[in-house]
Design an enzyme around this catalytic site. Structure first.
Site, PDB file in Angstrom:
ATOM      1  N   LYS A 160      44.007  48.275  41.169  1.00  0.00           N
ATOM      2  CA  LYS A 160      45.342  47.913  41.526  1.00  0.00           C
ATOM      3  C   LYS A 160      45.715  48.900  42.411  1.00  0.00           C
ATOM      4  O   LYS A 160      45.748  50.034  42.166  1.00  0.00           O
ATOM      5  CB  LYS A 160      46.134  47.867  40.260  1.00  0.00           C
ATOM      6  CG  LYS A 160      47.613  47.729  40.437  1.00  0.00           C
ATOM      7  CD  LYS A 160      48.509  47.718  39.323  1.00  0.00           C
ATOM      8  CE  LYS A 160      49.931  47.504  39.608  1.00  0.00           C
ATOM      9  NZ  LYS A 160      50.862  47.630  38.550  1.00  0.00           N
ATOM     10  N   LYS A 173      44.322  43.573  42.804  1.00  0.00           N
ATOM     11  CA  LYS A 173      45.806  43.562  43.103  1.00  0.00           C
ATOM     12  C   LYS A 173      46.296  44.520  44.233  1.00  0.00           C
ATOM     13  O   LYS A 173      45.838  45.891  43.825  1.00  0.00           O
ATOM     14  CB  LYS A 173      46.639  43.671  41.869  1.00  0.00           C
ATOM     15  CG  LYS A 173      48.145  43.574  42.154  1.00  0.00           C
ATOM     16  CD  LYS A 173      48.881  43.515  40.713  1.00  0.00           C
ATOM     17  CE  LYS A 173      50.372  43.586  40.995  1.00  0.00           C
ATOM     18  NZ  LYS A 173      51.052  43.779  39.941  1.00  0.00           N
TER      19      LYS A 173
END
Length: 328
Positions: A199, A252
């Protein structure tokens, strides 16, 4: 003169042949719909920065989700949006039994038992400072205390009926702690763990933070989310989370990080790979299509195909309602 080994066109000249060249085909089950649950139980509040998305009160949840389930929705991810009055430095309200997430889990599992319910696990929506964990006196992250608290929250979501927990906080070691907590609670056989492994600290989260009212009150999250240019750190985080017991690996954001998705597929070939097409990506496609830059449906489907081609088994996207229509 063209060499014989250079000829490719014949293999996809006929339209019937073109799907044969595709590694995988988009299906409804490949999409998870992220939604925002407000503690204003009777509300349906449009989110200005995210077209067609709303904060949904628990008492409005069935009317929103039932038509999607009828169209083939298979999985959903919950984000709680509490009012400011319940926020404190420790995210105490994250697993409040009367809070929006646990109430939503219970309702969804009661009304739609076949729907997989995933819960984002983080503290940023619930802390008064807006960071994803506990803070030391100098405002740096207290990783040890944060991991302990995040594991408690994940287990309580699982006890409420969640099928999957997905820690997005990016604390070191939280996957092992949550996996152990699920096992100790007798839930390790039933509740899966999807790790937000790679992420990145991205500019693309702006609309989400507006939607979830979760922006940091000072500083930013770059000390625990990954630097955008750090492929090596992303690879190390993926490998770490696999070792610690993650059942699924997530990258992400999505479209700017196709190389990391491919890395994840190569580093964890036996794990499902997910990508989260985040709020900024969603808004960019909407606004570009509105401005006439491209056709909306074509662009959305191409974005999904690119994520699947890079290695995704699961795509978390706000376009899920449209995709359920288009893939009939």
């Amino acid at each position: 003169m063209v060499e014989i080994d250079s000829l490719l066109h014949a293999g996809y000249h006929n339209p019937v042949q073109r799907p044969w060249q595709v590694e995988r085909t988009l299906t409804k089950g490949a999409f998870m719909y992220p939604i925002f649950i407000t503690d204003e139980k009777d509300s349906l509040i449009p989110i200005p920065s995210m077209p067609n998305q709303s904060r949904i009160g628990v008492n409005r949840l069935e009317e929103v989700i039932a038509p999607l389930v009828a169209k083939g929705l298979k999985s959903i991810m919950l984000f709680g949006v509490p009012s400011d009055k319940v926020k404190d430095p420790y995210g105490t309200a994250a697993d409040d039994p009367e809070g929006p997430v646990i109430q939503a889990i219970k309702l969804l599992k009661s009304k739609f038992p076949g729907l997989l319910v995933s819960c984002d696990v983080c503290l940023c929506e619930y802390t008064s400072h807006g960071h994803c964990g506990y803070l030391n006196e100098d405002n740096t992250i207290d990783n040890t205390a944060s991991v302990k608290r995040l594991a408690e929250v994940a287990v309580n979501y699982a006890k409420a009926g969640a099928d999957n927990v997905a820690p997005s906080d990016m604390m070191d070691g939280r996957i092992r702690a949550i996996k152990q907590g699920l096992h100790d609670a007798g839930l390790g056989h039933r509740v899966s763990l999807m790790a937000y492994s790679a992420k990145y600290s991205s500019a693309l989260y702006g609309p989400f933070r507006d939607a979830a009212c979760s922006g940091a009150q000072f500083g930013d999250r770059s000390a625990y989310q990954l630097p955008p240019g750090s492929r090596g750190l992303g690879r190390r985080a993926i490998q770490r989370d696999v070792r610690e017991g993650a059942d699924m690996i997530m990258v992400k954001p999505a479209m700017f990080y196709l190389d990391i998705i491919r890395d994840a597929k190569e580093l964890a070939p036996d794990h499902p790979i997910a990508a989260y097409q985040v709020s900024g990506e969603y808004a960019m496609i909407h606004h570009s299509a509105k401005a006439g830059v491209f056709d909306f449906k074509t662009a959305v489907l191409e974005s999904m195909t690119s994520l699947q081609r890079a290695g995704c088994n699961l795509i978390i996207t706000y376009f899920t309602p449209e995709l359920l229509e288009w893939l009939d």
